[in-house]
Design a protein around this motif. Sequence first.
Motif, short mmCIF file in Angstrom:
data_model
loop_
_atom_site.label_atom_id
_atom_site.label_comp_id
_atom_site.label_asym_id
_atom_site.label_seq_id
_atom_site.Cartn_x
_atom_site.Cartn_y
_atom_site.Cartn_z
N ARG A 71 0.82 -1.22 0.00
CA ARG A 71 0.00 0.00 0.00
C ARG A 71 0.85 1.26 0.00
NH1 ARG A 71 -3.73 -2.29 4.89
NH2 ARG A 71 -1.67 -3.07 5.49
N SER A 109 -17.14 -1.98 7.47
CA SER A 109 -17.00 -0.52 7.56
C SER A 109 -16.36 -0.01 6.26
CB SER A 109 -16.11 -0.15 8.74
OG SER A 109 -14.78 -0.58 8.50
N ALA A 110 -16.44 1.29 6.07
CA ALA A 110 -15.79 1.87 4.89
C ALA A 110 -14.31 1.52 4.90
CB ALA A 110 -15.98 3.39 4.88
N ASN A 111 -13.73 1.52 6.09
CA ASN A 111 -12.29 1.20 6.18
C ASN A 111 -12.03 -0.29 5.91
OD1 ASN A 111 -9.56 1.94 6.64
ND2 ASN A 111 -9.68 0.92 8.64
N GLY A 112 -12.97 -1.15 6.29
CA GLY A 112 -12.82 -2.58 6.00
C GLY A 112 -12.80 -2.84 4.50
N LYS A 114 -12.14 -0.59 2.16
CA LYS A 114 -10.96 0.09 1.61
C LYS A 114 -9.68 -0.70 1.85
CE LYS A 114 -8.57 4.58 1.92
NZ LYS A 114 -7.25 4.05 2.24
N THR A 115 -9.59 -1.33 3.02
CA THR A 115 -8.37 -2.07 3.36
C THR A 115 -8.08 -3.16 2.33
OG1 THR A 115 -8.60 -1.60 5.71
CG2 THR A 115 -7.28 -3.51 5.12
N ASP A 118 -7.28 -1.62 -1.04
CA ASP A 118 -5.93 -1.03 -0.98
C ASP A 118 -4.84 -2.10 -1.14
OD1 ASP A 118 -6.56 1.63 -0.72
OD2 ASP A 118 -6.26 1.72 1.45
N HIS A 159 -15.78 -6.71 -1.13
CA HIS A 159 -14.46 -6.07 -1.24
C HIS A 159 -13.52 -6.84 -2.16
CE1 HIS A 159 -14.29 -9.17 1.69
NE2 HIS A 159 -13.78 -8.53 2.72
#
Length: 267
Positions: A71, A109-112, A114-115, A118, A159
């Motif tokens: 990343r 979550s949005a971060n989950g 995105k992770t 990414d 995702h």
Amino acid sequence: MNSSLKDGLLKGKVAFVAGASSGINLGIAQRLAEQGAKVAIISRSAEKIAAAAKTITDKGYPCVGIAADVRDYAAVDAALAEAVKQFGKIDIVLSGAAGNFVAPALGMSANGFKTVVDIDLIGTFNVLRACFQYLNRPGASLISITAGQGERPSMFQAHVCAAKAGINMLTKCLAMEWGPAGVRVNAISPGPIADTEGMARLAPNPGDEQRIKSRVPLRDYGEKLDIAEAVVYLSTESARYVTGVIMQVDGGSGLGDAGANAIPEGF
Ligand code: HXC
Ligand code: NAP
């Protein structure tokens, strides 16, 4: 399983393998080394990547392990520069770092989300974009590891599906842009592979393995070596006219559910 391919096919080549502290990608790095390539491997964990590199050097093959998070573009670039410093050039690049967990979109979550995008998609862009300046070209071979989820939707994998679909399209775009420079860009789509973190996360329950195998046309899980042999092929002169391909190495699982027995008795 014994390999049916000849040995020494990659003598004199240098390979860079991202996400190779374990699993399929470590199996790929090991096989590239057995075929004569000098191998630089990266992953996030300095400890894990050093241990992985040791499994290769212990067998007498040249290998260096470097800690770098895909990343982080600057970290990837520095790792590539280190590989060139150690081994002089880069002929083969494998982008396979990935993350996964099973969760409904509403439990993500949005971060989950995105992770995973990414690591898988942005990480693959970073590795492929950063390596170009270091490539021994013409003749370089770039290979990404995608998955069936890149073509077929799958519940609780929004995702991964989005990220792997992105890798498939990125593969084709870069194959078009970089073909004139003599750089081939392909991807391999493994089916369910035995003894991997991926399958441990996707099929954790007793009975999952048998149920999945009963729907795969070839009625089995693949092995890490099945994927590694495809990487070897794509890295040799035998594949000199192959670019922009998403190669399924999946026992036919990408074709769909083959759970029914279509062969009548007596045949
Ligand atoms: C919901 C979750 C979650 C879960 C993590 N998250 N696990 N959400 N359900 N089970 C969320 C966190 O809450 C957080 O969001 C965000 O994801 C980032 O989590 P971190 O732990 O901070 O991320 P990181 O340390 O970067 O780790 C990345 C990871 C982890 C993907 C979450 O599992 C990992 O390191 N995986 C690498 C190994 C791996 O997954 N191997 C399998 C690859 S197989 P918030 O909002 O709380 O901050 C594969 C499958 C292909 O790719 C198909 C096979 C057939
Ligand atoms: P794995 O053993 O968990 O491999 C993932 C690797 O990626 C690890 O070495 C991990 O090392 C590394 N990694 C994760 N995040 C990273 C980051 N941000 N930067 C650098 N490295 C990172 O999983 P696997 O099951 O063998 O999967 C390997 C590949 O095959 C993945 O691309 C996966 O999507 C694909 N695939 C697997 C299957 C299957 O059946 N297993 C099927 C289809 C496709 P660190 O933790 O040390 O960073």
